[in-house]
Design an enzyme around this catalytic site. Structure first.
Site, PDB file in Angstrom:
ATOM      1  N   SER A   1       0.830  -1.206   0.000  1.00  0.00           N
ATOM      2  CA  SER A   1       0.000   0.000   0.000  1.00  0.00           C
ATOM      3  C   SER A   1       0.864   1.255   0.000  1.00  0.00           C
ATOM      4  O   SER A   1       1.500   1.579   1.011  1.00  0.00           O
ATOM      5  CB  SER A   1      -0.888  -0.029   1.258  1.00  0.00           C
TER       6      SER A   1
HETATM    7  N1  LIG Z   1      -7.740   8.223   0.692  1.00  0.00           N
HETATM    8  C1  LIG Z   1      -6.823   7.273   1.260  1.00  0.00           C
HETATM    9  C2  LIG Z   1      -6.725   6.093   0.308  1.00  0.00           C
HETATM   10  C3  LIG Z   1      -5.972   4.935   0.906  1.00  0.00           C
HETATM   11  C4  LIG Z   1      -6.082   3.720   0.006  1.00  0.00           C
HETATM   12  O1  LIG Z   1      -6.594   3.779  -1.112  1.00  0.00           O
HETATM   13  N2  LIG Z   1      -5.614   2.576   0.504  1.00  0.00           N
HETATM   14  C5  LIG Z   1      -5.733   1.342  -0.211  1.00  0.00           C
HETATM   15  C6  LIG Z   1      -4.455   0.564  -0.143  1.00  0.00           C
HETATM   16  S1  LIG Z   1      -3.144   1.500  -0.907  1.00  0.00           S
HETATM   17  C7  LIG Z   1      -6.854   0.551   0.437  1.00  0.00           C
HETATM   18  O2  LIG Z   1      -6.647  -0.169   1.381  1.00  0.00           O
HETATM   19  N3  LIG Z   1      -8.062   0.768  -0.053  1.00  0.00           N
HETATM   20  C8  LIG Z   1      -9.232   0.147   0.447  1.00  0.00           C
HETATM   21  C9  LIG Z   1     -10.463   0.919   0.034  1.00  0.00           C
HETATM   22  O3  LIG Z   1     -10.313   2.026  -0.521  1.00  0.00           O
HETATM   23  O4  LIG Z   1     -11.560   0.426   0.273  1.00  0.00           O
HETATM   24  C10 LIG Z   1      -5.469   7.941   1.481  1.00  0.00           C
HETATM   25  O5  LIG Z   1      -5.256   9.031   0.942  1.00  0.00           O
HETATM   26  O6  LIG Z   1      -4.631   7.394   2.208  1.00  0.00           O
END
Ligand SMILES: N[C@@H](CCC(=O)N[C@@H](CS)C(=O)NCC(=O)O)C(=O)O
Length: 223
Positions: free
Chosen positions: A13
């Site tokens: 991630s």
């Molecule tokens: N808006 C969040 C996005 C984080 C994200 O997309 N994480 C991913 C892994 S890199 C995830 O686990 N997504 C699950 C989901 O969006 O349901 C940030 O800026 O950190």
């Protein structure tokens, strides 16, 4: 004031890296209000599967938007990452090894190595799921006999069990992605947060006197 931010990350991630960078950078300020920061390796594959979620890149609309948003996040957090052709990898070996390193080494050494997982994987395009490659990355930071111990732990039932316990508990508490956070405020109340873009909500919850994003008005020039 006071409290704790527990931050759960997986090197599959990229947003987890942004959380590590941000919290390490702001730790001194957080600690000045009595807020501790701790990082935990967690298996995102297990979180996805057991929460019923699917990786965002599997849905074409999210994958497309992710390209844009990912670049914005890189610019904001000051890093350059490109997904390797073999993305995603099975991160169990690096994560289990990090659980061991967290237990056995000083915090700073553990956190530096944690961050180095992204450098090796996303920066140098090394497939850390492969033991020979993973051990070479550890060898950049540890002596040969230490690398041997780390690799041994990373493939042992003991550390398999430890990582699985962290992941299982987090899923039970409602986690569905990474970076995931459990934040405890000075009243002892704990709430979950998701994403490397939720600091203002965390700071509200922690009752910290944070400065919000300020957009100063453009100075008017007299002609
Ligand atoms: N808006 C969040 C996005 C984080 C994200 O997309 N994480 C991913 C892994 S890199 C995830 O686990 N997504 C699950 C989901 O969006 O349901 C940030 O800026 O950190």
């Amino acid at each position: 004031m006071g409290g704790k931010i527990d931050c759960y990350v997986d090197c599959n991630s990229p947003y987890s890296l942004y959380a590590v960078i941000y919290l390490r950078k702001n730790r001194k300020a957080l600690e000045s209000y009595g807020v501790e920061v701790e990082f935990f390796p967690v298996f995102l594959g297990g979180i996805m599967q057991n929460s019923g979620n699917t990786p965002p890149w599997k849905l074409p609309a999210k994958a497309k938007h992710g390209q844009l948003d990912g670049k914005r996040a890189q610019k904001y957090f000051g890093v350059e990452l490109t997904p390797p052709k073999f993305f995603p990898i099975m991160t169990l070996l690096p994560l289990r090894s990090m659980v061991y390193i967290k237990e056995k080494y000083p915090r700073d050494q553990y956190e530096t190595m944690l961050q180095e997982l992204w450098t090796g994987y996303w920066g140098d395009h090394l497939d850390l799921s492969k033991p020979d490659i993973m051990s070479k990355v550890f060898a950049r930071h540890f002596k040969p006999e230490e690398v041997e111990q780390i690799m041994k732990a990373g493939t042992s039932p003991e550390y398999k069990q430890k990582l699985s316990k962290i992941t299982g508990r987090l899923v039970e508490s409602g986690a569905y992605g990474c970076p995931w956070f459990e934040v405890t405020n000075s009243k002892g109340k704990t709430e979950p947060f998701f994403g490397s873009d939720r600091w203002h909500y965390m700071y509200q919850f922690l009752d910290l006197p944070f400065q919000d994003i300020a957009l100063p008005e453009k100075p008017q020039t007299k002609l």
